[in-house]
Design a protein around this motif. Structure first.
Motif, PDB file in Angstrom:
ATOM      1  N   ARG A   2       0.269  -1.225  -0.324  1.00 18.94           N
ATOM      2  CA  ARG A   2      -0.222   0.115  -0.352  1.00 18.94           C
ATOM      3  C   ARG A   2       0.448   1.160   0.196  1.00 18.94           C
ATOM      4  NH1 ARG A   2      -5.558  -0.824   0.242  1.00 18.94           N
ATOM      5  NH2 ARG A   2      -5.458  -3.541   1.484  1.00 18.94           N
ATOM      6  N   PHE A   3       0.576   2.215  -1.159  1.00 17.55           N
ATOM      7  CA  PHE A   3       1.898   2.618  -1.876  1.00 17.55           C
ATOM      8  C   PHE A   3       1.218   4.662  -0.939  1.00 17.55           C
ATOM      9  CE2 PHE A   3       2.496  -0.290  -4.251  1.00 17.55           C
ATOM     10  CZ  PHE A   3       3.989   0.054  -3.780  1.00 17.55           C
ATOM     11  N   GLU A   4       1.927   5.528  -0.739  1.00 18.14           N
ATOM     12  CA  GLU A   4       1.630   6.314   0.701  1.00 18.14           C
ATOM     13  C   GLU A   4       0.682   7.322  -0.508  1.00 18.14           C
ATOM     14  OE1 GLU A   4       3.163  10.578   2.828  1.00 18.14           O
ATOM     15  OE2 GLU A   4       4.205   8.397   2.480  1.00 18.14           O
ATOM     16  N   VAL A   5      -0.914   7.198  -0.689  1.00 16.52           N
ATOM     17  CA  VAL A   5      -1.540   8.404  -1.012  1.00 16.52           C
ATOM     18  C   VAL A   5      -2.920   9.230  -0.216  1.00 16.52           C
ATOM     19  CG1 VAL A   5      -3.787   8.064  -2.366  1.00 16.52           C
ATOM     20  CG2 VAL A   5      -1.661   6.992  -2.901  1.00 16.52           C
ATOM     21  N   ALA A   6      -2.913  10.080  -0.206  1.00 19.63           N
ATOM     22  CA  ALA A   6      -3.758  10.653   1.037  1.00 19.63           C
ATOM     23  C   ALA A   6      -5.331  10.166   0.069  1.00 19.63           C
ATOM     24  CB  ALA A   6      -3.604  12.216  -0.003  1.00 19.63           C
ATOM     25  N   GLN A   7      -5.878  10.010   1.586  1.00 15.58           N
ATOM     26  CA  GLN A   7      -7.147   9.740   2.163  1.00 15.58           C
ATOM     27  C   GLN A   7      -8.007  10.621   1.948  1.00 15.58           C
ATOM     28  OE1 GLN A   7      -8.055   6.849   0.068  1.00 15.58           O
ATOM     29  NE2 GLN A   7      -5.669   6.529  -0.299  1.00 15.58           N
ATOM     30  N   THR A   8      -7.504  11.617   3.059  1.00 15.68           N
ATOM     31  CA  THR A   8      -8.713  12.411   3.671  1.00 15.68           C
ATOM     32  C   THR A   8      -8.590  13.815   3.268  1.00 15.68           C
ATOM     33  OG1 THR A   8      -7.085  13.076   5.763  1.00 15.68           O
ATOM     34  CG2 THR A   8      -8.525  11.108   5.975  1.00 15.68           C
ATOM     35  N   ASP A   9      -8.999  14.405   3.403  1.00 15.77           N
ATOM     36  CA  ASP A   9      -9.587  16.239   3.028  1.00 15.77           C
ATOM     37  C   ASP A   9      -8.016  16.466   4.055  1.00 15.77           C
ATOM     38  OD1 ASP A   9     -11.345  16.140   1.571  1.00 15.77           O
ATOM     39  OD2 ASP A   9     -12.779  17.071   2.982  1.00 15.77           O
ATOM     40  N   SER A  23     -13.246   8.648  -3.135  1.00 12.27           N
ATOM     41  CA  SER A  23     -12.002   7.351  -1.986  1.00 12.27           C
ATOM     42  C   SER A  23     -11.779   6.428  -2.175  1.00 12.27           C
ATOM     43  CB  SER A  23     -13.514   7.655  -0.765  1.00 12.27           C
ATOM     44  OG  SER A  23     -13.535   8.721  -0.353  1.00 12.27           O
ATOM     45  N   THR A  24     -13.032   5.815  -3.436  1.00 10.64           N
ATOM     46  CA  THR A  24     -12.527   3.935  -4.188  1.00 10.64           C
ATOM     47  C   THR A  24     -11.887   4.328  -5.056  1.00 10.64           C
ATOM     48  OG1 THR A  24     -14.621   2.771  -3.768  1.00 10.64           O
ATOM     49  CG2 THR A  24     -13.266   2.418  -5.490  1.00 10.64           C
ATOM     50  N   ILE A  25     -11.612   5.703  -6.029  1.00  4.78           N
ATOM     51  CA  ILE A  25     -10.053   5.887  -6.843  1.00  4.78           C
ATOM     52  C   ILE A  25      -9.112   5.935  -5.873  1.00  4.78           C
ATOM     53  CG2 ILE A  25      -9.003   7.149  -8.626  1.00  4.78           C
ATOM     54  CD1 ILE A  25     -12.455   7.965  -9.117  1.00  4.78           C
ATOM     55  N   LEU A  26      -9.284   6.510  -5.135  1.00  2.96           N
ATOM     56  CA  LEU A  26      -7.446   6.752  -3.895  1.00  2.96           C
ATOM     57  C   LEU A  26      -7.565   5.716  -3.360  1.00  2.96           C
ATOM     58  CD1 LEU A  26      -8.896  10.144  -2.438  1.00  2.96           C
ATOM     59  CD2 LEU A  26      -6.862  10.135  -4.432  1.00  2.96           C
ATOM     60  N   LYS A  27      -8.131   4.830  -3.717  1.00  3.27           N
ATOM     61  CA  LYS A  27      -7.991   3.718  -2.420  1.00  3.27           C
ATOM     62  C   LYS A  27      -7.411   2.825  -3.789  1.00  3.27           C
ATOM     63  CE  LYS A  27     -11.267   3.098   0.923  1.00  3.27           C
ATOM     64  NZ  LYS A  27     -11.952   2.401   1.325  1.00  3.27           N
ATOM     65  N   ALA A  28      -7.907   2.561  -4.858  1.00  5.66           N
ATOM     66  CA  ALA A  28      -7.175   2.005  -5.939  1.00  5.66           C
ATOM     67  C   ALA A  28      -5.990   2.211  -5.894  1.00  5.66           C
ATOM     68  CB  ALA A  28      -8.169   1.774  -6.869  1.00  5.66           C
ATOM     69  N   LEU A  29      -5.682   3.742  -6.065  1.00  9.44           N
ATOM     70  CA  LEU A  29      -4.161   4.750  -6.492  1.00  9.44           C
ATOM     71  C   LEU A  29      -3.224   3.751  -5.559  1.00  9.44           C
ATOM     72  CD1 LEU A  29      -5.880   7.530  -8.037  1.00  9.44           C
ATOM     73  CD2 LEU A  29      -4.476   6.128  -9.179  1.00  9.44           C
ATOM     74  N   SER A  30      -3.697   3.637  -4.559  1.00  8.67           N
ATOM     75  CA  SER A  30      -2.912   3.465  -2.972  1.00  8.67           C
ATOM     76  C   SER A  30      -2.335   2.486  -4.145  1.00  8.67           C
ATOM     77  CB  SER A  30      -3.213   3.766  -2.194  1.00  8.67           C
ATOM     78  OG  SER A  30      -4.720   2.259  -1.520  1.00  8.67           O
ATOM     79  N   GLU A  47       5.237   5.808  -9.764  1.00 10.93           N
ATOM     80  CA  GLU A  47       6.151   5.545 -11.330  1.00 10.93           C
ATOM     81  C   GLU A  47       4.607   5.067 -12.134  1.00 10.93           C
ATOM     82  OE1 GLU A  47       8.067   1.693  -9.852  1.00 10.93           O
ATOM     83  OE2 GLU A  47       7.742   3.607  -9.499  1.00 10.93           O
ATOM     84  N   LEU A  48       3.728   4.000 -11.725  1.00  8.68           N
ATOM     85  CA  LEU A  48       2.879   3.943 -12.326  1.00  8.68           C
ATOM     86  C   LEU A  48       1.486   4.505 -12.395  1.00  8.68           C
ATOM     87  CD1 LEU A  48       2.735  -0.086 -12.357  1.00  8.68           C
ATOM     88  CD2 LEU A  48       3.343   1.061 -14.419  1.00  8.68           C
ATOM     89  N   SER A  49       1.128   5.021 -10.880  1.00  6.20           N
ATOM     90  CA  SER A  49      -0.377   5.657 -10.784  1.00  6.20           C
ATOM     91  C   SER A  49      -0.173   7.055 -11.019  1.00  6.20           C
ATOM     92  CB  SER A  49       0.014   5.579  -8.501  1.00  6.20           C
ATOM     93  OG  SER A  49       0.480   6.414  -8.437  1.00  6.20           O
ATOM     94  N   ARG A  50       0.949   7.961 -11.081  1.00  4.38           N
ATOM     95  CA  ARG A  50       1.145   9.453 -11.649  1.00  4.38           C
ATOM     96  C   ARG A  50       1.007   9.142 -12.927  1.00  4.38           C
ATOM     97  NH1 ARG A  50       1.304  14.504 -10.473  1.00  4.38           N
ATOM     98  NH2 ARG A  50       2.367  15.395 -12.271  1.00  4.38           N
ATOM     99  N   PHE A  51      -0.584   9.483 -14.494  1.00  7.29           N
ATOM    100  CA  PHE A  51      -0.075   9.858 -15.516  1.00  7.29           C
ATOM    101  C   PHE A  51       0.597  10.480 -16.367  1.00  7.29           C
ATOM    102  CE2 PHE A  51      -2.833   6.884 -14.113  1.00  7.29           C
ATOM    103  CZ  PHE A  51      -3.260   5.501 -14.991  1.00  7.29           C
ATOM    104  N   THR A  52       1.076  10.765 -17.952  1.00  5.97           N
ATOM    105  CA  THR A  52       1.896  11.501 -18.775  1.00  5.97           C
ATOM    106  C   THR A  52       1.079  13.099 -18.412  1.00  5.97           C
ATOM    107  OG1 THR A  52       1.572  10.570 -19.997  1.00  5.97           O
ATOM    108  CG2 THR A  52       3.499   9.878 -18.816  1.00  5.97           C
TER     109      THR A  52
END
Length: 311
Positions: free
Chosen positions: A27-34, A143-150, A155-160
């Motif tokens: 589980r990679f660091e992705v902000a989940q809360t405001d 929130s589900t989208i953010l969980k998926a990105l975590s 290098e994959l979660s950030r699109f170009t």
């Protein structure tokens, strides 16, 4: 595109189980809360700009990054001649002099920080104002989208690019899709059927569609149709209009799911899901596929090994 015939989790029909997603190794660091998202923007220490105008708004003392992202979310899609009705902008512009105020007005208070963060951090544009035939996301869906990105490395979660990720107009059917069981496609459009699924299935679908994008290469030598991949998997391309048809040469290979047998493109996306969540199964049953993905897509990261879950 992921076509889903299930009413319950279909086991061998898909590459990994719900339990494997719930119990993901990394589980990679992705902000989940405001609050976490606000810290992300605060830590950027961007230049403060005053008097910037965007879509009829005049912002006072806002960060350059927030203004850039707001423009991404509200400007018309340059590839489309039509867009959503933006008459609501004028009412918001009369009441807001900050980006967060304007974003709350246009996207809802619960959604505002998430919408801004998804574009700033991941280059994902979830705006229903930018794209036609789109509906607003709910806070739970974001929130589900953010969980998926975590669940995937940075290098994959950030699109170009300013990549579209929108919910197709709720309660309506996309005329390009015949089946009501289409949950999403690689454009990326998410359909009503996606809303009926469990959170694990929703995450699965998002990452499967992301995998189609991860396969793309600027030189056109896309990973899911490259010569090494075709040699490993036994897929063969038959030239056709407008794209290609696929056939398999019968070479013995390990199918991570029934859906992977559709064509080389789906085989790749489903194999990526196995690499992420059940890598031991993929490595044991098809080491060639495993090592191809490890080398070309995951930059040597093997999630079965310790120390692989840091960004």
């Amino acid at each position: 595109m992921l076509l889903l015939p299930w009413s319950s989790w279909a086991g061998a029909d898909y590459a990994v189980s719900e339990a494997s997603i719930r119990q993901a190794r990394c589980r990679f660091e992705v902000a989940q809360t405001d609050q976490e998202i606000q810290r992300y923007f605060h830590n950027r220490a961007d230049a403060v700009i005053s008097g910037t105008t965007a879509q009829g708004f005049t912002f006072k003392n806002d960060s350059a990054e927030l203004i850039r992202v707001f423009k991404n979310l509200t400007e018309a899609d340059p590839y489309r001649e039509t867009r959503q009705d933006t008459r609501a902008f004028s009412g918001a512009a009369q009441n807001c002099s900050t980006v967060i105020c304007a974003t709350e007005y246009l996207f809802g208070k619960e959604n505002a920080w998430k919408v801004l963060y998804l574009n700033s951090r991941f280059n994902l544009n979830v705006s229903h104002w930018r794209f036609e035939h789109a509906s607003a996301w709910t806070a739970a869906e974001l929130s589900t989208i953010l969980k998926a990105l975590s669940l995937v490395p940075t290098e994959l979660s950030r699109f170009t690019e300013n990549k579209k990720l929108v919910h197709y107009r709720r309660g309506t059917k996309d005329p390009r899709n015949e089946s009501a069981a289409v949950a999403a496609n690689s454009e990326i459009l998410v359909y009503d059927f996606w809303n009926t699924l469990s959170e694990e299935k929703k995450i699965y679908i998002l990452l499967h569609e992301f995998a189609h994008l991860w396969a793309l290469r600027e030189d056109g030598n896309d990973l899911d149709r490259s010569e090494p991949w075709l040699q490993i998997t036994g897929w063969e391309m038959i030239p056709a209009i407008p794209d290609v048809l696929w056939q398999h040469n019968g070479r013995k290979t390990f199918w991570v799911s029934n859906y992977a047998q559709s064509n080389s493109i789906e085989d790749f996306a489903e194999s990526v899901m196995a690499y992420l969540f059940e890598p031991n199964k993929l490595q044991q049953n098809d080491p060639a596929k495993f090592h191809y993905l490890k080398k070309t897509l995951f930059r040597g990261k093997d999630f079965q090994q310790p120390g692989q879950c840091e960004n």
